[in-house]
Design a protein around this motif. Structure first.
Motif, PDB file in Angstrom:
ATOM      1  N   THR A   1     -25.096  11.529 -32.516  1.00 57.57           N
ATOM      2  CA  THR A   1     -26.077  11.214 -33.560  1.00 57.57           C
ATOM      3  C   THR A   1     -26.377   9.719 -33.586  1.00 57.57           C
ATOM      4  O   THR A   1     -25.491   8.885 -33.372  1.00 57.57           O
ATOM      5  CB  THR A   1     -25.551  11.669 -34.938  1.00 57.57           C
TER       6      THR A   1
ATOM      7  N   GLY B   1     -16.368  15.357 -35.301  1.00 51.70           N
ATOM      8  CA  GLY B   1     -17.567  14.560 -35.512  1.00 51.70           C
ATOM      9  C   GLY B   1     -17.228  13.252 -36.211  1.00 51.70           C
ATOM     10  O   GLY B   1     -16.065  12.883 -36.383  1.00 51.70           O
TER      11      GLY B   1
ATOM     12  N   TRP C   1     -29.968  18.024 -45.752  1.00 51.57           N
ATOM     13  CA  TRP C   1     -30.075  19.145 -44.807  1.00 51.57           C
ATOM     14  C   TRP C   1     -31.481  19.243 -44.221  1.00 51.57           C
ATOM     15  O   TRP C   1     -31.665  19.420 -43.023  1.00 51.57           O
ATOM     16  CB  TRP C   1     -29.690  20.436 -45.543  1.00 51.57           C
TER      17      TRP C   1
ATOM     18  N   ASN D   1     -32.485  18.351 -40.223  1.00 49.97           N
ATOM     19  CA  ASN D   1     -33.124  19.351 -39.366  1.00 49.97           C
ATOM     20  C   ASN D   1     -34.429  18.825 -38.776  1.00 49.97           C
ATOM     21  O   ASN D   1     -34.763  19.113 -37.621  1.00 49.97           O
ATOM     22  CB  ASN D   1     -33.389  20.633 -40.161  1.00 49.97           C
TER      23      ASN D   1
ATOM     24  N   GLY E   1     -33.519  16.361 -36.032  1.00 46.92           N
ATOM     25  CA  GLY E   1     -32.689  16.892 -34.956  1.00 46.92           C
ATOM     26  C   GLY E   1     -31.254  16.412 -34.996  1.00 46.92           C
ATOM     27  O   GLY E   1     -30.570  16.410 -33.960  1.00 46.92           O
ATOM     28  N   ILE E   2     -30.782  16.007 -36.143  1.00 44.86           N
ATOM     29  CA  ILE E   2     -29.389  15.554 -36.277  1.00 44.86           C
ATOM     30  C   ILE E   2     -28.509  16.774 -36.492  1.00 44.86           C
ATOM     31  O   ILE E   2     -28.780  17.610 -37.353  1.00 44.86           O
ATOM     32  CB  ILE E   2     -29.258  14.562 -37.451  1.00 44.86           C
ATOM     33  N   GLU E   3     -27.458  16.854 -35.724  1.00 45.61           N
ATOM     34  CA  GLU E   3     -26.619  18.050 -35.698  1.00 45.61           C
ATOM     35  C   GLU E   3     -25.418  17.889 -36.633  1.00 45.61           C
ATOM     36  O   GLU E   3     -24.780  16.834 -36.684  1.00 45.61           O
ATOM     37  CB  GLU E   3     -26.121  18.296 -34.268  1.00 45.61           C
ATOM     38  N   PHE E   4     -25.160  18.943 -37.388  1.00 43.22           N
ATOM     39  CA  PHE E   4     -23.919  19.044 -38.151  1.00 43.22           C
ATOM     40  C   PHE E   4     -22.877  19.685 -37.240  1.00 43.22           C
ATOM     41  O   PHE E   4     -23.040  20.829 -36.815  1.00 43.22           O
ATOM     42  CB  PHE E   4     -24.096  19.916 -39.404  1.00 43.22           C
ATOM     43  N   PRO E   5     -21.814  18.982 -36.901  1.00 39.57           N
ATOM     44  CA  PRO E   5     -20.844  19.568 -35.954  1.00 39.57           C
ATOM     45  C   PRO E   5     -19.995  20.633 -36.641  1.00 39.57           C
ATOM     46  O   PRO E   5     -19.871  20.683 -37.863  1.00 39.57           O
ATOM     47  CB  PRO E   5     -20.007  18.363 -35.548  1.00 39.57           C
TER      48      PRO E   5
ATOM     49  N   VAL F   1     -21.396  14.189 -39.002  1.00 37.47           N
ATOM     50  CA  VAL F   1     -22.435  14.357 -37.985  1.00 37.47           C
ATOM     51  C   VAL F   1     -21.783  14.367 -36.606  1.00 37.47           C
ATOM     52  O   VAL F   1     -20.629  13.945 -36.438  1.00 37.47           O
ATOM     53  CB  VAL F   1     -23.487  13.225 -38.075  1.00 37.47           C
ATOM     54  N   ALA F   2     -22.554  14.854 -35.640  1.00 39.52           N
ATOM     55  CA  ALA F   2     -22.037  14.930 -34.272  1.00 39.52           C
ATOM     56  C   ALA F   2     -21.937  13.535 -33.659  1.00 39.52           C
ATOM     57  O   ALA F   2     -22.568  12.574 -34.121  1.00 39.52           O
ATOM     58  CB  ALA F   2     -22.939  15.824 -33.424  1.00 39.52           C
TER      59      ALA F   2
END
Length: 449
Positions: free
Chosen positions: A339, A375, A403, A407, A410-414, A335-336
Motif C-alpha cells: 500500500t 500487514g 472502506w 476500494n 485499490g488499497i487492500e485490507f490484508p 493495510v497490505a
C-alpha cells in the motif's frame, strides 16, 4: 370543651331544633359556607392568574397551603362572627358545634399538605390521606358525643415500664402524635429551605443537595428531641436501650453507613457531578442522579445502573467530563504491505474531517503504528467534544468512509496468512488463516527409511 359542656351543648342543640329559631342558625351557617366558598374561588383565581402572568413562577409551599385551608379558615372566621352577632337574639348551639368541625377540617388539610410536600412521589399517600381523615373525624365525633374522655381513661390504665420510666398507652400515643406533628412541621420547614436553596443562583447543584439534606436531617432530629419531652418522656431513660440498638445497627449496617458517608463526600468534593460521563468497573454512563446512598448511571443503551457510593469513593473512576469534556478516539486500520502509506493516511485523515462531530483543533492525525505479520497497522486519532452522545455512530461512519475510499483507490485490507509445510516433500502452501488447510498424513515407512 369538657364532657359536661359537650353534653349540655348537644341537649341545647336538640332543644333548639324544636324551635323555629333553628332556621336562623341554619341560614347563618349556610351563608358563612357560601361566602367562604366564594372567597376560596377568588383566591384560587388570583393565584392562577399570577402564575399565568409569570410562567416561570413556581407554586410555593405557602401558596399551596393557602389554597387548601382558605375555605375552612374563612368559614371558621365567619361562623365566629355570626355566632357573636346572632347570640344577641337567638341560641347559637349549631354554630358552636360547627367551630370544632371546621377547625378539624383545616388541621386535616394542613397535615395532608405537609405530608405531600415531604413525600411528593409516595404511592401510599392517597391511602394514608383517607385513613388519617377517617381517624381525625372519628376523634372529633368522640369528642362531640363526650365519649373521648372515657376512652382516654381506659388507655391510661394500660401501663408498662421501660427502665426507670413508667409509661402508659395514652402517653405513648401522645408521644407519637406530638413527634408526628413536630416532624411534619420540620419537614415543611425543610421543604421551604430546599425550595429556596434550589432557586439560589450561583450555588453549585451538589452543594444545594448537601445543604438541603443536612437541613432536613437536622430538623427531623430536632423535632424528635423536642416532641418526646413535651409529653413527659425522658430521653435519658431510653439512652441505654438506644446505645445498645445503635451498636447493633452499627455492626449490621456498616455498608449502608459507608454508602451514606461516601454520598456526602461525593456531594461536597464535587468529584462527580450531574451530567458527567464516567466509567467505574464495567459500568459506563452519564450521572443522572446522586443520592446519599447510591448514584445512578444511565448507559448509552438506556439501561440505568445503580452504583453504591462506597464503590465510587473507594475505586478508580474514569470521569471523561471532569474538567474537559473533550475525549480522543483511536481507530486501528491495517493495510497490505504494498500500500501507498501516505495515500492511505491521507484518506484516513480526510474521512475523520468529513464528520461534523470531529474537532478541527486539535486536528485528526494518522500514524504508522507497527509492522505486523499480515500487514501494516495504521492508527487514526481524533477528538470529539460530546462523548455523552456516544462513539459507536461516529466510529461506524468513519469506517464506512474509509472502506469506500480504499476500494476506490485499490488499497487492500490484508487478511492473515499461514504457511503450511507438508512433511515428505512438496512445495510450501500458503493458505488464509480462515480457510482450513488439508495436511496429508506423513508416510511413516518413508520417514523411517
Amino acid at each position: 370543651m369538657e364532657e359536661k359542656q359537650i353534653a349540655e351543648l348537644l341537649i341545647d342543640l336538640w332543644s333548639d331544633m324544636q324551635q323555629p329559631g333553628i332556621f336562623w342558625q341554619v341560614g347563618a351557617l349556610a351563608v358563612c359556607l357560601f361566602v367562604a366558598g366564594l372567597v376560596s374561588q377568588q383566591v384560587r383565581g388570583i393565584l392562577r392568574r399570577r402564575r399565568e402572568a409569570n410562567p416561570a413562577l413556581q407554586r410555593g409551599v405557602g401558596e399551596e397551603g393557602l389554597r387548601r385551608v382558605i375555605f375552612p379558615l374563612t368559614a371558621l372566621l365567619l361562623v365566629l362572627v355570626a355566632r357573636a352577632i346572632l347570640s344577641n337574639w337567638h341560641h347559637v348551639n349549631l354554630l358552636k358545634l360547627a367551630v370544632p368541625l371546621l377547625l378539624a377540617m383545616a388541621v386535616i388539610r394542613l397535615t395532608v399538605h405537609a405530608l405531600k410536600r415531604a413525600f411528593p412521589s409516595a404511592g401510599w399517600l392517597a391511602s394514608f390521606e383517607r385513613f388519617f381523615a377517617s381517624v381525625a373525624w372519628v376523634v372529633v365525633a368522640l369528642q362531640i358525643v363526650g365519649v373521648l374522655p372515657a376512652v382516654i381513661d381506659g388507655m391510661e390504665l394500660v401501663s408498662f415500664t421501660i427502665g426507670k420510666a413508667k409509661l402508659n398507652l395514652w402517653m405513648l400515643i401522645q408521644g407519637v402524635l406530638t413527634v408526628l406533628v413536630t416532624v411534619l412541621v420540620a419537614l415543611w420547614i425543610a421543604g421551604v429551605v430546599e425550595n429556596r436553596l434550589m432557586r439560589t443562583e450561583g450555588l453549585d447543584p451538589n452543594l444545594q443537595l448537601v445543604f438541603a439534606r443536612l437541613s432536613k436531617a437536622l430538623l427531623i432530629v430536632l423535632a424528635v428531641a423536642i416532641g418526646l419531652p413535651l409529653v413527659g418522656i425522658d430521653l435519658t431513660a431510653l439512652s441505654v436501650f438506644g446505645g445498645a440498638l445503635g451498636v447493633g445497627l452499627g455492626f449490621g449496617m456498616q455498608k449502608i453507613a459507608a454508602n451514606y458517608v461516601s454520598g456526602f463526600i461525593l456531594l461536597i468534593d464535587r468529584s462527580i457531578c450531574m451530567g458527567n460521563l464516567i466509567s467505574v468497573g464495567s459500568e459506563r454512563g452519564i450521572v443522572s442522579q446522586i443520592t446519599t446512598r447510591y448514584t445512578v448511571l444511565k448507559g448509552m443503551t438506556g439501561i440505568e445502573s445503580i452504583v453504591p457510593n462506597e464503590t465510587l469513593v473507594g475505586s478508580v473512576v474514569q470521569n471523561e467530563t471532569f474538567t474537559d469534556p473533550k475525549v480522543r478516539i483511536a481507530l486501528p486500520v491495517q493495510v497490505a504491505y504494498a500500500t501507498d502509506l501516505e495515500k492511505a493516511m491521507e484518506i484516513l485523515v480526510q474521512a475523520a474531517k468529513n464528520q461534523p462531530r470531529v474537532m478541527t483543533d486539535p486536528a485528526p492525525g494518522a500514524f504508522v503504528e507497527a509492522f505486523a505479520d499480515s500487514g501494516i497497522n495504521l492508527h487514526l486519532g481524533f477528538w470529539i467534544r460530546d462523548p455523552a452522545e456516544g462513539t459507536l455512530g461516529i466510529r461506524s461512519a468513519i469506517n464506512l468512509e474509509v472502506w469506500r475510499r480504499f476500494n476506490e483507490e485499490g488499497i487492500e485490507f490484508p487478511f492473515p496468512q499461514r504457511e503450511v509445510r507438508i512433511l515428505g516433500g512438496g512445495a510450501p502452501v500458503s493458505a488464509p488463516a480462515s480457510v482450513p488447510a488439508f495436511v496429508p498424513e506423513p508416510d511413516r515407512g518413508a520417514a523411517s527409511a
